[in-house]
Write an enzyme that holds these catalytic residues in place. Structure first.
Site, PDB file in Angstrom:
ATOM      1  N   HIS A 190     -11.017  -3.327   3.393  1.00  0.00           N
ATOM      2  CA  HIS A 190     -10.894  -2.905   4.791  1.00  0.00           C
ATOM      3  C   HIS A 190     -11.682  -1.637   5.108  1.00  0.00           C
ATOM      4  CE1 HIS A 190      -8.232  -0.454   2.519  1.00  0.00           C
ATOM      5  NE2 HIS A 190      -8.083   0.358   3.547  1.00  0.00           N
ATOM      6  N   ASP A 191     -12.197  -0.951   4.086  1.00  0.00           N
ATOM      7  CA  ASP A 191     -13.014   0.240   4.325  1.00  0.00           C
ATOM      8  C   ASP A 191     -14.498  -0.077   4.212  1.00  0.00           C
ATOM      9  OD1 ASP A 191     -10.842   1.917   4.684  1.00  0.00           O
ATOM     10  OD2 ASP A 191     -10.727   2.444   2.556  1.00  0.00           O
ATOM     11  N   ASP A 236       0.848  -1.173   0.000  1.00  0.00           N
ATOM     12  CA  ASP A 236       0.000   0.000   0.000  1.00  0.00           C
ATOM     13  C   ASP A 236       0.898   1.243   0.000  1.00  0.00           C
ATOM     14  OD1 ASP A 236      -2.452   1.521   0.504  1.00  0.00           O
ATOM     15  OD2 ASP A 236      -3.201  -0.343   1.399  1.00  0.00           O
ATOM     16  N   GLU A 280      -6.574   3.869  -5.763  1.00  0.00           N
ATOM     17  CA  GLU A 280      -7.840   3.940  -5.061  1.00  0.00           C
ATOM     18  C   GLU A 280      -8.539   5.164  -5.644  1.00  0.00           C
ATOM     19  OE1 GLU A 280      -9.777   4.269  -0.616  1.00  0.00           O
ATOM     20  OE2 GLU A 280      -7.993   5.400  -1.084  1.00  0.00           O
ATOM     21  N   ASP A 336      -3.115   4.594  -2.212  1.00  0.00           N
ATOM     22  CA  ASP A 336      -4.136   5.185  -1.354  1.00  0.00           C
ATOM     23  C   ASP A 336      -4.487   6.603  -1.792  1.00  0.00           C
ATOM     24  OD1 ASP A 336      -5.554   4.718   1.251  1.00  0.00           O
ATOM     25  OD2 ASP A 336      -4.515   6.568   1.771  1.00  0.00           O
TER      26      ASP A 336
HETATM   27  O1  ISL Z   1     -13.581   4.587   4.040  1.00  0.00           O
HETATM   28  C1  ISL Z   1     -13.904   5.704   3.745  1.00  0.00           C
HETATM   29  C2  ISL Z   1     -14.850   6.406   4.524  1.00  0.00           C
HETATM   30  O2  ISL Z   1     -15.541   5.458   5.198  1.00  0.00           O
HETATM   31  C3  ISL Z   1     -13.397   6.372   2.588  1.00  0.00           C
HETATM   32  O3  ISL Z   1     -13.847   7.647   2.445  1.00  0.00           O
HETATM   33  C4  ISL Z   1     -11.910   6.358   2.749  1.00  0.00           C
HETATM   34  O4  ISL Z   1     -11.532   7.182   3.789  1.00  0.00           O
HETATM   35  C5  ISL Z   1     -11.264   6.839   1.494  1.00  0.00           C
HETATM   36  O5  ISL Z   1     -11.669   5.974   0.508  1.00  0.00           O
HETATM   37  C6  ISL Z   1      -9.772   6.767   1.641  1.00  0.00           C
HETATM   38  O6  ISL Z   1      -9.383   5.507   2.070  1.00  0.00           O
HETATM   39  C7  ISL Z   1      -8.030   5.261   2.231  1.00  0.00           C
HETATM   40  O7  ISL Z   1      -7.364   6.293   2.893  1.00  0.00           O
HETATM   41  C8  ISL Z   1      -7.722   6.502   4.261  1.00  0.00           C
HETATM   42  C9  ISL Z   1      -7.746   5.215   5.068  1.00  0.00           C
HETATM   43  O8  ISL Z   1      -8.373   5.427   6.291  1.00  0.00           O
HETATM   44  C10 ISL Z   1      -8.458   4.112   4.348  1.00  0.00           C
HETATM   45  O9  ISL Z   1      -8.368   2.918   5.087  1.00  0.00           O
HETATM   46  C11 ISL Z   1      -7.828   3.980   3.012  1.00  0.00           C
HETATM   47  O10 ISL Z   1      -8.320   2.893   2.275  1.00  0.00           O
HETATM   48  C12 ISL Z   1      -6.707   7.443   4.799  1.00  0.00           C
HETATM   49  O11 ISL Z   1      -5.423   6.982   4.480  1.00  0.00           O
END
Ligand code: ISL
Length: 558
Positions: free
Chosen positions: A331-332, A100, A256, A202
């Site tokens: 994971h989100d 990542d 992402e 990310d």
């Molecule tokens: O999961 C979200 C809100 O519930 C999304 O808005 C998420 O924050 C966004 O897609 C970005 O995600 C990524 O960056 C974040 C991290 O918390 C997430 O786990 C990651 O996948 C910040 O680094």
């Protein structure tokens, strides 16, 4: 159209959340040695690529998405020697490893930020975004992980605000500064020289910012994410990254794609532009939540017609060029079966298999989330104290401060919270599901007594064995990888039906997304010689077009 074959188009990616996979040292947190001890399990799945969520040094404000040293391993996860052993073990088994890349922001405990914050004249000052307070308050920017949604944090030491699109401990890096970009490219080369096979990037669309920090343009009101994803020099930086790093290795890259629509997706993944390979969109996973509300599930569930429209539209934009991705969990996200299928005892297994059939038969690289191969479901916490995720905790506080309905908030979170997808992996029916002999960092789903690897390996009809079978099936069937996709029976509200077609071979996929029997209507296609090649029910059904609840079938058409 000439077929541009690539290993990453043919791959099945398996995502591991290291914190929750396997703990080797009884601290309740999964680690690299834990993953190493399960390499043979990973190999047994038949997948090609493992994407690991961040494993780098981090104070864990956001579970590793706040990195304090990009070239060191998180203390709880192990050491660089462990990482080298893990990479070697994966490669020996023919599995590629994707890490990542979290470079929109770092941790506030990163040395760069410590320096940057120390004085206005520090050499690292411009590695981050600062706004001097004598200019007044900067224009509003929204933060995902701030109780007040405020992305500017005042720092009294230098009487300035810094920008953080995520938590206050995740200051945004300043990509407009060439010195910062060079550091990032150097760090990426370090990992590629070690032998990793790619990066999942990310929130990469957010990296470029208009550093005059104007008021949010009116057209983005209500959709600040799209503004964040449209920075002025974004594509220049991605091209530069490609030229300086990615093009020098045989690796894959996936963005992402937060804030990216079908209209702009090709700008990232058109091979001629020399930027990235793939991108994953949010149109699918946003469906079924009420607009303008924080992750509030529509009481009526989601609409399958809209679901089909989204995935068909995303397929169509890559019909000639570029390449897509497909996922229903990560994971989100909450667990796939709870959110998109049905986690009741009658249908958990069937609907898990049906959704897996969908993921493995679309024209896109599948990103499959660990635990979904077991049919793991949402844990549905009743108490905020059980949550570990900064997002849930902050939004709870916000609801509290706004005097909102906390009971309703908790009910919504049972469906939508990220921690549902982060509970520890279920290995067997021993204490703590065999995940740890310590105290798990997040509670384990009590259904581990039945839903676990040991039980499912023994059961030929388990969700796990279905997953292995269909992964193998996809990998041996070019029509499922490169074949043209045609949606059938578009207006059917219960059934998702489509054909995948390649070099004269046609595969018909029929998926019943409902807990009741349903039929597909298919005209103008000769089904007389159709041969059933995959089914999530043990007994073959009575007729081709009639589907039992959550039935998934694949037919080969002559
Ligand atoms: O999961 C979200 C809100 O519930 C999304 O808005 C998420 O924050 C966004 O897609 C970005 O995600 C990524 O960056 C974040 C991290 O918390 C997430 O786990 C990651 O996948 C910040 O680094």
């Amino acid at each position: 159209m000439t077929l541009d074959k690539k290993w990453w188009k043919e791959a099945v990616v398996y995502q591991i959340y290291p914190r929750s996979f396997k703990d080797s040292d009884a601290d309740g947190v999964g680690d690299l040695k834990g993953i190493i001890s399960k390499l043979d399990y990973i190999k047994s799945l038949g997948i090609d690529v493992v994407w690991l969520n961040p494993i780098f040094a981090s104070p864990n404000d956001d579970n590793g998405y706040d990195i304090s040293d990009y070239q060191d391993i998180m203390r709880e996860f192990g050491t660089m020697d462990d990482f080298d052993a893990l990479l070697k073990g994966m490669h020996e088994r023919g599995i590629k490893v994707v890490l990542d890349l979290v470079v929109n922001h770092s941790s506030d405990e990163h040395e760069w930020f410590k320096q940057s914050r120390s004085s206005r004249t520090n050499k690292y000052r411009d590695y981050y975004h600062w706004w001097p307070s004598e200019k007044g308050k900067p224009a509003k920017r929204y933060s995902f992980f701030d109780v007040n949604n405020d992305a500017w944090k005042y720092d009294s030491l230098t009487k300035s605000y810094y920008l953080h699109y995520f938590s206050v401990k995740q200051p945004d890096l300043n990509w407009e500064n060439k010195a910062l970009r060079e550091e990032i490219y150097k760090m990426m080369r370090y990992w590629f020289d070690k032998g990793i096979d790619g990066f999942r990037m990310d929130v990469i669309p957010f990296i470029s910012k208009d550093t005059t920090y104007p008021e949010l343009p009116a057209q983005y009101e209500g959709d600040f994410v799209a503004y964040y994803a449209n920075g002025p020099f974004l594509h220049e930086y991605l091209k530069e990254m490609n030229e300086q790093v990615l093009s020098k290795y045989d690796v894959m890259s996936v963005a992402e794609g937060a804030g990216v629509s079908t209209a702009s997706a090709m700008d990232f993944v058109d091979a001629d532009r020399k930027e990235l390979n793939m991108l994953y969109h949010f149109d699918g996973v946003s469906l079924g939540y009420l607009p303008g509300e924080f992750k509030t599930p529509d009481p009526n569930g989601y609409n399958l017609l809209a679901f089909k429209e989204i995935y068909s539209r995303w397929d169509s934009i890559f019909a000639e060029k570029g390449w897509g991705t497909i996922y229903l969990g990560n994971h989100d996200q909450p667990r796939m079966v709870t959110r998109w299928g049905n986690d009741s005892p009658d249908f958990r297994e069937l609907s898990s298999k049906m959704l897996t059939t969908f993921l493995m038969t679309m024209r896109a690289t599948p990103y499959y989330y660990f635990g979904d191969e077991l049919g793991m479901s949402n844990i549905k916490f009743d108490n905020i104290e059980d949550y570990r995720d900064i997002e849930s905790i902050n939004m709870y506080k916000q609801t509290q401060e706004k005097k909102g309905d906390l009971k309703k908030f908790i009910e919504n979170q049972k469906i939508s919270a990220r921690d549902n997808g982060r509970t520890p992996f279920q290995w067997d029916n021993s204490a703590n599901a065999g995940f740890t002999t310590g105290n798990p960092w997040l509670k384990i789903n009590p259904n581990y007594l039945n839903v676990n690897v040991a039980a499912e390996e023994k059961d030929p009809n388990s969700v796990l064995n279905y997953f292995k079978k269909i992964v193998k099936f996809r990998k041996n069937e070019p029509a499922l990888i490169y074949g043209k996709y045609t949606l059938l029976d578009k207006s059917n509200p219960d059934v998702y039906a489509y054909i995948r077609e390649f070099e004269g071979k046609k595969m018909l996929v029929l998926l019943n997304f409902k807990a009741k029997a349903a039929s597909a209507t298919i005209a103008d296609i000769d089904l007389s010689k159709a041969k059933l090649v995959m089914n999530n029910y043990i007994e073959e059904g009575k007729s081709l077009l009639d589907l039992r609840p959550y039935e998934a079938k694949i037919y080969e058409l002559k």
